[in-house]
Design a protein around this motif. Structure first.
Motif, PDB file in Angstrom:
ATOM      1  N   LEU A 191       0.854  -1.182   0.000  1.00 35.34           N
ATOM      2  CA  LEU A 191       0.000   0.000   0.000  1.00 35.34           C
ATOM      3  C   LEU A 191       0.893   1.237   0.000  1.00 35.34           C
ATOM      4  O   LEU A 191       1.795   1.356   0.844  1.00 35.34           O
ATOM      5  CB  LEU A 191      -0.895   0.028   1.239  1.00 35.34           C
ATOM      6  N   ASP A 206       0.493   5.181   0.339  1.00 36.51           N
ATOM      7  CA  ASP A 206      -0.457   6.204   0.796  1.00 36.51           C
ATOM      8  C   ASP A 206      -1.853   5.609   1.026  1.00 36.51           C
ATOM      9  O   ASP A 206      -2.864   6.218   0.703  1.00 36.51           O
ATOM     10  CB  ASP A 206      -0.531   7.368  -0.201  1.00 36.51           C
ATOM     11  N   GLY A 207      -1.899   4.384   1.556  1.00 38.15           N
ATOM     12  CA  GLY A 207      -3.169   3.739   1.900  1.00 38.15           C
ATOM     13  C   GLY A 207      -3.885   3.092   0.741  1.00 38.15           C
ATOM     14  O   GLY A 207      -4.980   2.560   0.904  1.00 38.15           O
TER      15      GLY A 207
END
Length: 174
Positions: free
Chosen positions: A112, A114-115
């Motif tokens: 992931l 940045d999420g």
């Protein structure tokens, strides 16, 4: 009517106590019957021939639930290091991961940035990324079962990506 049923039951019970006969035929096979035959002998049924069954009750029943040993997996990002500045005009870099203890078969790594899941789940512990925009990014790697359950996650790793130009690679001077 009750008297007739009672007499019938008594007659049936007296037949159940019939004599048992044992004899051997010409081929040597042993036979048992309630009807007498030639060369038949009466079998004496004593208490030892009856089937008796005793049930032993357990002295202590274990009612405590069994607890499964949960294995704590640890995922670590080996590279890039925390607060590393990566200079690449194509936004390309490699993320390397280690897991301990060894993950079970069928567990995949997901990355992931940045999420957002950036790479498809894979068995390999190395991700080759390209096309990442310049700026600060947070990287997390998860170990995921095939059903989607997350077994372990790495701690977030902050990196910086620098590019000479937003529009493409740097131009050579003439």
């Amino acid at each position: 009517m009750r008297l007739i049923i009672l007499i019938g039951l008594l007659l049936l019970s007296s037949q159940s106590l019939a004599t048992v006969y044992r004899w051997v035929d010409d081929t040597g096979k042993v036979h048992y019957s309630d009807e007498p035959k030639n060369n038949a002998e009466v079998v004496d049924l004593n208490e030892n021939t009856q089937n008796n069954m005793t049930i032993n009750t357990p002295t202590k029943i274990n009612t405590t639930p069994t607890t499964e040993t949960k294995i704590n997996y640890k995922i670590s990002i080996i590279s890039p290091r925390e607060d590393t500045t990566i200079r690449d005009n194509n936004g390309a870099f490699t993320v390397s991961v280690s897991a301990s203890p060894q993950l079970p078969r069928g567990v995949l790594f997901t990355l992931l940035v940045d999420g957002v899941t950036t790479a498809s789940p894979q068995v390999s512990n190395e991700f080759q990324l390209t096309g990442i925009n310049r700026g600060q990014h947070s990287i997390v790697v998860n170990a995921v079962t095939q059903s989607g359950k997350v077994l372990a996650s790495s701690s977030p790793r902050k990196i910086f990506l620098h590019q000479a130009s937003v529009f493409g690679p740097a131009k050579k001077p003439k």
